[in-house]
Design a protein around this motif. Structure first.
Motif, PDB file in Angstrom:
ATOM      1  N   ARG A 114      31.412  42.025  47.368  1.00 24.85           N
ATOM      2  CA  ARG A 114      32.395  41.989  46.295  1.00 24.85           C
ATOM      3  C   ARG A 114      31.713  41.569  44.992  1.00 24.85           C
ATOM      4  O   ARG A 114      30.933  40.628  44.974  1.00 24.85           O
ATOM      5  N   ASP A 231      40.611  39.739  43.132  1.00 19.85           N
ATOM      6  CA  ASP A 231      40.288  38.382  43.574  1.00 19.85           C
ATOM      7  C   ASP A 231      41.445  37.458  43.216  1.00 19.85           C
ATOM      8  O   ASP A 231      41.680  37.186  42.034  1.00 19.85           O
ATOM      9  N   LYS A 234      40.555  34.384  40.893  1.00 18.80           N
ATOM     10  CA  LYS A 234      40.233  34.739  39.509  1.00 18.80           C
ATOM     11  C   LYS A 234      41.479  35.184  38.748  1.00 18.80           C
ATOM     12  O   LYS A 234      41.661  34.848  37.576  1.00 18.80           O
ATOM     13  N   ALA A 286      47.191  40.962  44.928  1.00 20.74           N
ATOM     14  CA  ALA A 286      46.450  39.709  44.748  1.00 20.74           C
ATOM     15  C   ALA A 286      47.029  38.850  43.626  1.00 20.74           C
ATOM     16  O   ALA A 286      46.524  37.755  43.369  1.00 20.74           O
TER      17      ALA A 286
END
Length: 392
Positions: A114, A231, A234, A286
């Motif tokens: 990733r 992510d 993040k 996400a």
């Protein structure tokens, strides 16, 4: 070979593609681009045994190629398409067999790490010239077709992009709310983007920012948001700083990209950012969940489209922004307003409490509660809020 491969018995004749560029090499090619009659593929060596090397491949557009060389697109994300191919190639370069592979079956072991970009030296070797002015590059089946550009699709994407741009501009200044509501027209004007010209390529739009400083500051935040990918940590960190309005607008842009099967590469002299429809579902899933921030109060001027004192629900439109609010009526409102006039003949100042919540699908939902009503005829102290421009 790893035992995790879930290969069907439906083999295909392995394509005899031409290697266009070897991008990474370590004891043989590891990342290459291939060209066939349809287009260009990105291919990554994923596994091997004594008989062959197993590659994961996916078609890429010219916009994705530029994003890869800009460092705006990771190798992993470029591969995770709806259509992925697994191909076995002998150690002497002969294609042996291939499969159409479900990308959801790919494991972390099958894919690059990733966040992994092409090596800096490779990016510098193949990088395109830095644009003198900002530009938007659009690609994908939904918008860019051999017959031309679908205006409706283009309009929806560019409109949502401008709305996100405005929201980020507002979030990084001290002027105006970080959620929904009114904010100064000078900021809206500074964040406005205009089409300077259209260039050659998939679809290249040269952008003329109203304010170069504001553009550069917003572009940095947009780049970090795009680089967060799917992510959760993040994304959560980014939205905590930028606020729920940005989360809502970013989700809106991703939804349009997904619907139109579109890729968007934003390039400017000091950076670039890439977002795509094929990754939208992963990114949206996400998004941080639950309530976003504390309830906030919005003051709006406009008309009621509906008001039901029995069901305790309402619908109201803000005349300045055309924002529509619908939700629950606070029972205490009925003590002074058991009914209201519905329609454009009657204007009201209202106070609405807004609570943002992220749904299980990753979309931002706003629940509204009507807290107060004042007619605009002045008999109940109604006053127009201070002048400003509503953020799109």
């Amino acid at each position: 070979m790893r035992s995790s491969w879930n290969l069907s018995e439906q083999l295909h004749t392995a394509p005899n593609d031409d290697i266009e560029h070897v991008l990474v090499e370590y004891n043989g090619p590891q990342v290459v681009t291939l060209r066939d009659a349809i287009g260009v593929k990105l291919a990554v060596a994923s596994d091997e045994d004594e008989s062959c090397v197993r590659w994961v491949q996916a078609y890429i557009t010219e916009t994705e190629r530029k994003a890869l060389f800009d460092g705006a697109l990771t190798i992993r994300d470029a591969l995770l398409k709806d259509v992925v191919f697994v191909v076995d190639v002998s150690h002497d370069g002969r294609p042996l067999r291939s499969w159409d592979y479900d990308p959801t079956l790919l494991t972390d072991a099958d894919l690059p790490k990733r966040g992994a970009l092409l090596p800096r030296a490779v990016r510098e070797e193949f990088a395109q010239a830095v644009p003198e002015f900002p530009e938007l590059r659009l690609d994908g089946g939904g918008v860019v077709r051999s017959s031309g550009v679908a205006f409706r699709a283009l309009s929806s994407v560019l409109d949502s992009f401008q709305r996100l741009w405005n929201a980020i501009a507002q979030s990084i200044t001290d002027e105006g709310p970080k959620e929904r509501g009114r904010w100064p027209s000078v900021l809206a004007n500074a964040a406005e983007l205009s089409l300077g010209a259209a260039g050659h390529g998939s679809l290249v739009l040269h952008v003329s920012p109203s304010d170069e400083h504001v553009f550069n500051e917003v572009a940095k935040k947009f780049e970090s948001l795009a680089n967060a990918g799917d992510d959760p940590a993040k994304l959560s960190s980014a939205f905590a700083k930028l606020g729920p309005r940005v989360q809502s607008r970013y989700g809106e842009l991703l939804g349009h990209l997904q619907k139109q099967d579109l890729q968007l590469l934003t390039r400017w002299p000091s950076g670039s950012a890439f977002v795509s429809g094929y990754a939208a579902a992963r990114v949206l899933s996400a998004f941080p969940r639950g309530q976003v921030g504390k309830p906030r109060t919005v003051k709006a001027v406009g008309t009621f489209l509906a008001f039901d004192s029995t069901k305790l629900d309402f619908e109201f439109t803000d005349e300045s922004s055309d924002d529509k609010y619908e939700g629950r009526v606070d029972p205490e409102v009925l003590e002074t307003h058991a009914s209201v006039a519905v329609g454009r003949g009657s204007r009201y100042v209202v106070t609405i409490e807004v609570q943002s919540t992220v749904t299980h699908a990753g979309h931002l939902h706003e629940s509204n509660t009507l807290r107060s009503i004042s007619p605009m005829d002045g008999t109940e102290g109604g006053a127009h809020p201070s002048p400003g421009t509503d953020a799109p």
